[in-house]
Design an enzyme around this catalytic site. Sequence first.
Site, PDB file in Angstrom:
ATOM      1  N   HIS A 165       0.867  -1.185   0.000  1.00 52.69           N
ATOM      2  CA  HIS A 165       0.000   0.000   0.000  1.00 52.69           C
ATOM      3  C   HIS A 165       0.899   1.230   0.000  1.00 52.69           C
ATOM      4  O   HIS A 165       1.782   1.355   0.835  1.00 52.69           O
ATOM      5  CB  HIS A 165      -0.903  -0.002   1.231  1.00 52.69           C
ATOM      6  CG  HIS A 165      -1.577   1.315   1.488  1.00 52.69           C
ATOM      7  ND1 HIS A 165      -2.364   1.933   0.534  1.00 52.69           N
ATOM      8  CD2 HIS A 165      -1.566   2.131   2.564  1.00 52.69           C
ATOM      9  CE1 HIS A 165      -2.805   3.079   1.032  1.00 52.69           C
ATOM     10  NE2 HIS A 165      -2.343   3.229   2.257  1.00 52.69           N
ATOM     11  N   TYR A 206       1.507  -4.362 -20.119  1.00 55.21           N
ATOM     12  CA  TYR A 206       2.020  -4.729 -18.792  1.00 55.21           C
ATOM     13  C   TYR A 206       1.108  -4.262 -17.674  1.00 55.21           C
ATOM     14  O   TYR A 206       1.061  -4.881 -16.613  1.00 55.21           O
ATOM     15  CB  TYR A 206       3.469  -4.241 -18.598  1.00 55.21           C
ATOM     16  CG  TYR A 206       4.390  -5.177 -19.332  1.00 55.21           C
ATOM     17  CD1 TYR A 206       4.819  -6.347 -18.739  1.00 55.21           C
ATOM     18  CD2 TYR A 206       4.744  -4.930 -20.658  1.00 55.21           C
ATOM     19  CE1 TYR A 206       5.602  -7.256 -19.427  1.00 55.21           C
ATOM     20  CE2 TYR A 206       5.532  -5.825 -21.358  1.00 55.21           C
ATOM     21  CZ  TYR A 206       5.965  -6.988 -20.733  1.00 55.21           C
ATOM     22  OH  TYR A 206       6.723  -7.891 -21.422  1.00 55.21           O
ATOM     23  N   HIS A 209       1.164   5.733  -0.864  1.00 57.93           N
ATOM     24  CA  HIS A 209       0.525   7.012  -1.156  1.00 57.93           C
ATOM     25  C   HIS A 209       1.285   7.592  -2.355  1.00 57.93           C
ATOM     26  O   HIS A 209       2.040   8.539  -2.205  1.00 57.93           O
ATOM     27  CB  HIS A 209       0.606   7.950   0.050  1.00 57.93           C
ATOM     28  CG  HIS A 209      -0.124   7.454   1.263  1.00 57.93           C
ATOM     29  ND1 HIS A 209      -0.168   8.162   2.439  1.00 57.93           N
ATOM     30  CD2 HIS A 209      -0.855   6.337   1.477  1.00 57.93           C
ATOM     31  CE1 HIS A 209      -0.886   7.499   3.333  1.00 57.93           C
ATOM     32  NE2 HIS A 209      -1.305   6.380   2.779  1.00 57.93           N
TER      33      HIS A 209
END
Length: 223
Positions: free
Chosen positions: A95, A122, A97
């Site tokens: 995860h 891709y 930002h």
Amino acid sequence: MSHSDSKLREEICRYGRSLFERGLTPGSSGNISVRLDDGGWLVTPTNASLGFLDPARIARLDAAGRLVSGDRPTKEIPLHTALYESRSEARAIVHLHSTHAVAVSMLPEIDPRAVLPPLTPYYLMRTGGTALVPYFRPGDPAVADAIRGLAGRYSAVLLANHGPVVAGESLEGAVFATEELEETARLYLLLRNLNPRALSPAQVADLVAHFGLTLPDHRGDCG
Ligand SMILES: [Zn+2]
């Protein structure tokens, strides 16, 4: 600490540093988890920069999610557990930002079932497509319910105004898919309003057949 356990800790630190040093997640944002053979997890600690992780301080959780050793895990662990629950083959989750993906998550035209068009092969091969999850206050358990609501059809999820959460069958696979999502978001922003040629439905179908891809059952509106 088993041999494979310590190797995975080193890997988490190495990929974390690489992501951080390339500006893919700032400050102490972003987190990584790996599912272990005994059903437990290694998870990056709360308030830790991915650029400066210490292998010995990575949180070790048992199969019930209890902290066994290391620092307290990231507060964003519900994002990870929700995606693991719905993707049984997932072994790692990243995860971030990351700027371009976060930017795309705020655009008005985004299709929540296909956040980005198939701009490159891709992107499809690594992510299979990305779903948008609406904005929730950080720590709100409802975000985990929203991820579960996708019923495991997506390995890549983009949290609105927040960032991507991507599962892979290995840590390397999850990292590469997250990078592909971020780069495709960057291409999308570069090309926005320039009427680019994305891959055609026939080209997508060819990739699906040739590489045996499983895409979410979204039929893009080509009209
Ligand atoms: Zn976050």
